[in-house]
Design an enzyme around this catalytic site. Structure first.
Site, PDB file in Angstrom:
ATOM      1  N   ASP A 148       0.851  -1.197   0.000  1.00  0.00           N
ATOM      2  CA  ASP A 148       0.000   0.000   0.000  1.00  0.00           C
ATOM      3  C   ASP A 148       0.885   1.245   0.000  1.00  0.00           C
ATOM      4  OD1 ASP A 148      -1.779   2.045   0.588  1.00  0.00           O
ATOM      5  OD2 ASP A 148      -2.169   1.367   2.647  1.00  0.00           O
ATOM      6  N   ASN A 203      -0.153   4.492  -0.480  1.00  0.00           N
ATOM      7  CA  ASN A 203      -0.757   5.776  -0.097  1.00  0.00           C
ATOM      8  C   ASN A 203      -1.568   5.702   1.192  1.00  0.00           C
ATOM      9  OD1 ASN A 203      -2.778   4.242  -1.103  1.00  0.00           O
ATOM     10  ND2 ASN A 203      -3.675   5.813  -2.421  1.00  0.00           N
ATOM     11  N   ASP A 263      -3.924   3.992   2.511  1.00  0.00           N
ATOM     12  CA  ASP A 263      -5.387   3.864   2.635  1.00  0.00           C
ATOM     13  C   ASP A 263      -5.806   2.438   3.012  1.00  0.00           C
ATOM     14  OD1 ASP A 263      -4.855   2.540   0.304  1.00  0.00           O
ATOM     15  OD2 ASP A 263      -6.243   3.684  -0.953  1.00  0.00           O
ATOM     16  N   ASP A 298      -1.741  -1.203  -4.003  1.00  0.00           N
ATOM     17  CA  ASP A 298      -1.997  -0.458  -5.237  1.00  0.00           C
ATOM     18  C   ASP A 298      -0.847  -0.627  -6.230  1.00  0.00           C
ATOM     19  OD1 ASP A 298      -0.018   1.263  -4.092  1.00  0.00           O
ATOM     20  OD2 ASP A 298      -1.615   2.172  -2.895  1.00  0.00           O
ATOM     21  N   ASP A 303      -9.622 -16.141 -16.753  1.00  0.00           N
ATOM     22  CA  ASP A 303     -10.466 -16.580 -15.641  1.00  0.00           C
ATOM     23  C   ASP A 303     -11.607 -17.468 -16.156  1.00  0.00           C
ATOM     24  OD1 ASP A 303     -11.093 -16.109 -12.735  1.00  0.00           O
ATOM     25  OD2 ASP A 303     -12.981 -15.435 -13.597  1.00  0.00           O
ATOM     26  N   GLU A 323      -7.360 -20.838 -16.930  1.00  0.00           N
ATOM     27  CA  GLU A 323      -7.844 -21.516 -15.730  1.00  0.00           C
ATOM     28  C   GLU A 323      -8.929 -22.472 -16.218  1.00  0.00           C
ATOM     29  OE1 GLU A 323      -9.899 -20.443 -11.461  1.00  0.00           O
ATOM     30  OE2 GLU A 323     -10.577 -19.489 -13.294  1.00  0.00           O
TER      31      GLU A 323
HETATM   32  C1  BGC Z   1     -11.174 -16.745  -9.812  1.00  0.00           C
HETATM   33  C2  BGC Z   1     -11.878 -16.565  -8.524  1.00  0.00           C
HETATM   34  C3  BGC Z   1     -13.220 -15.941  -8.804  1.00  0.00           C
HETATM   35  C4  BGC Z   1     -14.000 -16.705  -9.870  1.00  0.00           C
HETATM   36  C5  BGC Z   1     -15.103 -15.917 -10.441  1.00  0.00           C
HETATM   37  C6  BGC Z   1     -12.081 -17.775 -10.445  1.00  0.00           C
HETATM   38  O1  BGC Z   1     -11.595 -18.616 -11.224  1.00  0.00           O
HETATM   39  O2  BGC Z   1      -9.863 -17.197  -9.701  1.00  0.00           O
HETATM   40  O3  BGC Z   1     -11.144 -15.823  -7.613  1.00  0.00           O
HETATM   41  O4  BGC Z   1     -13.961 -15.920  -7.642  1.00  0.00           O
HETATM   42  O5  BGC Z   1     -13.166 -17.048 -10.935  1.00  0.00           O
HETATM   43  O6  BGC Z   1     -14.603 -14.895 -11.243  1.00  0.00           O
END
Ligand code: BGC
Length: 562
Positions: free
Chosen positions: A25, A27, A29, A33, A211, A289
């Site tokens: 972090d 700044n 908060d 970041d 993702d 993934e």
């Molecule tokens: C991400 C998770 C996320 C999910 C929905 C997954 O594969 O790695 O962190 O909650 O996708 O986007």
């Protein structure tokens, strides 16, 4: 001329995953970041990684840790600006560190402009057609359109209130209610995703982590699933039972022909992405993934994009036979499509490796031994921030939990916050050096009595986990055995004179190094012949070689050269 080299950089690269809100972090908060990442680039360079993978930093209401993206082509103002991002790419590249960013194609946040427009529009409108809106079942549409279940618990459908104030249609969300799924049969979605890819590629990113790559295509007849709960459990990494990894693999069988996961159509979309990646120089790539069954289907994602995560290594118990079988299977599968395997010990969705192994006193030793092994294998390796410090999961009090899984599971599943707490940079400073906010401001609290050594302490300790990772990453860059990322390896469980398992895994890489991992409870002496030079050991001080033999302590791994 082709934009691709014969040996693209990513085949054997080491990646460091940054969960931006918890990294550093700048700044005060309480939220990590982009400037926090920039100021710690020297640390990452010294660590010796090749690339950073940044989890989402896009504008988001943070109802699923940023994987609920409100605008995929912008930076959340709490994390920085586009100029900060440009600075990050420039400074990282100057240190020979590449940048990989997350892309979330399956869904957006309900704060995304498209979803707001959809809510304000009529059923069957172009605005609704970007999502999966359906009328409900029952007399007055009061029941969800089908039996699909959200990965985070409960129905995958939520009913909206129409602009006229009446209860109306239902929309699909495979994850949190705040994450409406996109309708990929609408060409506008693919076109927009391509715009997103180009946006970040133009800013200099070297690749993407995709993702939920298995999720984008759905059965558009919206037929009921025969086992909706089993299906979503199949992709929950946090549900894997280390004592019974086969059952997790078995569960994946439900994906065959499933209405929501791993449908063939996703590969048509990724073929279009491939063309985009190929239109840029510098061997741009993506890592998917993706879980699928059988593994040949998972490998299709590597064919499309470059890499796919092989999560079976992440769930393997600390048993020599299981580890060897898993490694062999992953390498074989990857070889069928000439993809590099990938090795992951933890990420933001799982328990940290030390905790997965049981939080016993020996778990850290085992995790360190697995790190030695992971770095010795062919292909790419992914390190989740804090793994290099040997962190375990933190206890978070229930009232501070952020993961939507906690609420959606009716407080039965604690979710993934334990592995996401702000990093300890210096144990002597407030907030362990994460930043200068008040402790109450931290977006997720650090444990009150955290007995961990921070980065500063570990840098000065030759026995630290951090220095082990630094030695491993140095070997990857300097030792001839790692010159070829696709180096041939052999693995076996060493047997004793009676033919019984010693619990020792022996791995030979490129005929240049031998790696021994002792998974047993006792010290084991092994004949190593000419390989008498210890290049790296997971425990300190290094065990010694004598007359061609080495005694490897329990839960220790060593790399030996000639
Ligand atoms: C991400 C998770 C996320 C999910 C929905 C997954 O594969 O790695 O962190 O909650 O996708 O986007």
């Amino acid at each position: 001329m082709s934009n691709h080299s014969e040996h693209p950089w990513w085949r054997g690269a080491s990646f460091y995953q940054i969960y931006p809100r918890s990294f550093a972090d700048s700044n005060a908060d309480g939220i990590g970041d982009l400037q926090g990442v920039i100021s710690n680039l020297p640390y990452l360079e010294q660590l010796g990684i090749d690339a950073l993978w940044l989890s989402p930093f896009y504008p988001s209401p943070w109802l699923d840790g940023g994987y609920d993206v409100a605008d995929p082509r912008a930076i959340d103002p709490r994390l920085g600006t586009l100029d900060d991002f440009r600075e990050l790419v420039r400074h990282a590249n100057a240190r020979d560190i590449k940048i990989v960013v997350d892309v979330v194609p399956n869904h957006v946040s309900r704060e995304h402009i498209w979803f707001k427009q959809a809510l304000a529009s009529k059923p069957n409108s172009a605005e609704r057609n970007r999502f999966h809106f359906r009328d409900g079942l029952g007399i007055a549409g009061e029941l969800p359109p089908n039996n699909w279940i959200s990965v985070f618990g409960g129905s995958a459908w939520t009913r909206i209130t129409e602009p006229d104030g009446n209860p109306g249609q239902w929309y699909l969300h495979l994850f949190d209610v705040s994450q409406p799924d996109l309708n990929w049969t609408n060409p506008e979605i693919l076109a927009d995703s391509i715009e997103t890819l180009k946006f970040w590629l133009d800013l200099g990113v070297s690749g993407f982590r995709v993702d939920v790559a298995i999720g984008m295509a759905k059965d558009m007849t919206y037929a009921d699933s025969p086992d909706p709960q089993g299906l979503v459990d199949a992709i929950r990494l946090d549900l894997f039972d280390p004592a019974d990894p086969e059952s997790s693999i078995e569960r994946r069988k439900l994906m065959i022909g499933s209405p929501i996961f791993d449908r063939d159509e996703v590969h048509e979309y990724f073929a279009e992405w491939r063309k985009v990646l190929d239109s840029y120089s510098g061997d741009r790539f993506a890592v998917a993934e993706a879980w699928a069954y059988p593994t040949e289907r998972a490998m299709r994602y590597a064919v499309d994009l470059g890499q796919v995560f092989n999560f079976d290594f992440l769930i393997v118990p600390f048993i020599a036979e299981s580890i060897v079988a898993t490694i062999d299977r992953i390498i074989e599968d990857a070889a069928t499509v000439q993809a590099p395997p990938t090795w992951v010990l933890s990420n933001h969705d799982t328990a940290r490796v030390v905790s997965r192994l049981g939080d016993k006193t020996t778990s850290l030793h085992q995790a360190r031994a697995l790190a030695v092994l992971a770095h010795s294998l062919p292909g790419g390796v992914y390190i989740y921030q804090g793994e290099e410090l040997g962190l375990s999961d933190a206890d978070i009090s229930d009232d501070k939990r952020q993961d939507p899984i906690w609420e959606r599971s009716g407080h039965t599943d604690k979710g993934r916050d334990g592995g996401r707490v702000p990093l300890p940079w210096d144990s002597t400073l407030p907030n362990y050096g994460f930043g200068e906010s008040s402790p109450e401001q931290l977006w997720l609290p650090q444990p009150m009595e955290w007995k961990v050594d921070g980065v500063s302490q570990q840098l000065n300790d030759p026995a630290s986990t951090l220095n082990l990772y630094r030695r491993l990453l140095k070997l990857r860059h300097t030792h001839p055995a790692w010159k070829n990322p696709d180096a041939r390896i052999t693995t076996e469980v060493v047997l004793d004179s009676t033919g019984a398992s010693t619990g020792i895994i022996r791995l030979i890489r490129a005929d240049l190094v031998v790696v021994l991992v002792n998974t047993s409870d006792a010290d084991v002496t092994v004949d190593v012949g000419d390989f008498a030079q210890i290049l790296c050991a997971s425990l300190h001080p290094n065990p010694k070689c004598q007359d061609g033999y080495i005694t490897v302590p329990s839960n220790c791994a060593v790399i030996l050269g000639k």
